[in-house]
Design a protein around this motif. Structure first.
Motif, PDB file in Angstrom:
ATOM      1  N   GLU A  84       0.705  -1.226  -0.166  1.00  0.00           N
ATOM      2  CA  GLU A  84      -0.230  -0.364  -0.343  1.00  0.00           C
ATOM      3  C   GLU A  84       0.926   1.374   0.224  1.00  0.00           C
ATOM      4  N   ARG A  85       1.896   1.274   0.183  1.00  0.00           N
ATOM      5  CA  ARG A  85       3.267   2.074   0.383  1.00  0.00           C
ATOM      6  C   ARG A  85       3.258   2.519  -0.770  1.00  0.00           C
ATOM      7  N   LEU A  86       3.516   1.560  -2.287  1.00  0.00           N
ATOM      8  CA  LEU A  86       3.644   2.069  -3.720  1.00  0.00           C
ATOM      9  C   LEU A  86       2.890   3.075  -3.967  1.00  0.00           C
ATOM     10  N   ARG A  87       3.370   3.600  -4.769  1.00  0.00           N
ATOM     11  CA  ARG A  87       2.379   4.534  -5.398  1.00  0.00           C
ATOM     12  C   ARG A  87       2.293   4.170  -6.938  1.00  0.00           C
ATOM     13  N   SER A  88       3.131   4.627  -8.141  1.00  0.00           N
ATOM     14  CA  SER A  88       3.615   4.212  -9.252  1.00  0.00           C
ATOM     15  C   SER A  88       4.669   3.843  -9.310  1.00  0.00           C
ATOM     16  N   VAL A  89       4.167   1.843  -9.559  1.00  0.00           N
ATOM     17  CA  VAL A  89       6.537   1.828  -9.949  1.00  0.00           C
ATOM     18  C   VAL A  89       6.351   2.012 -11.141  1.00  0.00           C
ATOM     19  N   VAL A  90       8.187   2.275 -10.865  1.00  0.00           N
ATOM     20  CA  VAL A  90       8.034   2.501 -12.305  1.00  0.00           C
ATOM     21  C   VAL A  90       9.631   1.370 -12.708  1.00  0.00           C
ATOM     22  N   GLY A  91      11.080   2.444 -11.880  1.00  0.00           N
ATOM     23  CA  GLY A  91      11.853   1.020 -12.623  1.00  0.00           C
ATOM     24  C   GLY A  91      12.027  -0.009 -11.243  1.00  0.00           C
ATOM     25  N   ILE A  92      12.511  -1.648 -11.599  1.00  0.00           N
ATOM     26  CA  ILE A  92      12.258  -2.726 -11.227  1.00  0.00           C
ATOM     27  C   ILE A  92      13.272  -3.565 -11.381  1.00  0.00           C
ATOM     28  N   ARG A  93      14.231  -4.021  -9.828  1.00  0.00           N
ATOM     29  CA  ARG A  93      15.786  -4.935 -10.512  1.00  0.00           C
ATOM     30  C   ARG A  93      15.826  -5.716  -9.761  1.00  0.00           C
TER      31      ARG A  93
END
Length: 337
Positions: A84-93
């Protein structure tokens, strides 16, 4: 949900440019009808893509939903990270050595959990167990440069587990240690520009970062032990609109471009170097069409690129339009053997 994930697309154009040849592992783009993975995931609008090293699934971060999904070869989709703390997830690694998945969270007003007061203000790095998706760390990054607008875009991880994160608005690269200690790794006025700037980032095995600036197409080489001594990689032309970078081997870099500064590139380039990224040549390119390609990954020796169509999301929300019911991962070429 299940679907037949491989189906033919129309032939995409291939333009071969003069460049340095490699003996092995450079990229051969397709010159005939290639394959695509059609993903039935409503309103996902993915940005970052990685390959799960254990399961072979594609991992994708959602700009709209603020989560990470996994897509298997049989077409099934599952949620791997829901926080729930995430807004837009952009880069992932993926950090395979430590069994972690690192996720950039930013807010520019198009996520389901967006807050108007937080637009271009809040950003964080979430770290999750790769197997379970359970949170390991959640690191606030906005306080590192409190007087700037922020957008945590892409990230890369070095052999020691340190994460390097590009801030497309604050002219900065941040460093986060495996224990969660965050700092400004490098900031410079050369990283400023119109709209979104620093974006794709990769760690080179010889101890430096390769970092793209989307607005003007610059490519920077940043030593890990002397970041202030960064330099520009000389290229035949600016690759304006560069979003994702994919380091194929020490001398080969895939560059994925979409739209910036009025330039509609929408092209995947293969770059090579013969001088340790002091300069680079363009070996080939694959034109994607108007699909806003963002990032890529390698699976079974083939290069796949995420066609997330993020350029349509803002206008769709403003006009109360219908959100996309799926997206495509495109196979654009393979590694030469």
């Amino acid at each position: 949900m299940k679907t037949s994930i491989y189906k033919s697309l129309l032939t995409s154009s291939l333009i071969t440019l003069a460049g340095m040849a490699h003996a092995e592992e450079d990229v051969a783009f397709w010159d005939d009808a290639s394959k695509s993975v059609s993903v039935p995931a409503e309103a996902l609008y993915p940005e970052g893509i990685e390959l799960h090293p254990k399961t072979g699934e594609f991992l994708l971060g959602s700009i709209r939903k603020g989560k990470v999904i996994a897509l298997s070869e049989d077409g099934s989709v599952r949620t791997i990270v829901e926080d729930e703390r995430l807004r837009s997830v952009v880069g992932i690694r993926v950090d395979e050595a430590r069994n972690r998945l690192l996720v950039n969270s930013s807010d520019y007003g198009v996520a389901e959990r967006s807050e108007p007061s937080d637009k271009f203000a809040t950003m964080a790095l979430g770290v999750y167990d790769l197997d379970t998706g359970e949170p390991v760390l959640f690191v606030n990054l906005a306080g590192l440069r409190p007087d700037e607008a922020h957008f945590a875009n892409d990230l890369a991880v070095d052999d020691a587990g340190n994460a390097y994160i590009t801030d497309s608005l604050a002219a900065a690269i941040y460093k986060v240690t495996p224990a969660g200690q965050a700092s400004v790794f490098l900031t410079h006025e050369d990283f400023r520009g119109s709209g979104f700037n620093l974006n794709g980032i990769q760690v080179h095995p010889d101890g430096y970062l390769l970092v793209a600036k989307k607005s003007d197409g610059s490519l920077f080489k940043v030593p890990l032990d002397r970041p202030a001594e960064f330099s520009r990689v000389a290229t035949p032309k600016p690759l304006v609109g560069t979003d994702g970078l994919l380091l194929v081997d020490a001398d080969t870099l895939v560059v994925i471009t979409n739209l910036a500064s009025g330039v509609e590139s929408n092209t995947v380039f293969s770059l090579s170097t013969s001088d340790d990224w002091g300069s680079a040549n363009i070996e080939g390119q694959f034109e994607t069409g108007d699909v806003y390609p963002t990032t890529g990954t390698i699976k079974d020796g083939k290069v796949f690129v995420n066609y997330g169509r993020l350029n349509t999301l803002g206008a769709t929300l403003e006009n109360n339009g219908a959100l996309l019911e799926g997206f495509t991962i495109q196979e654009v070429g393979q590694l030469k053997q």
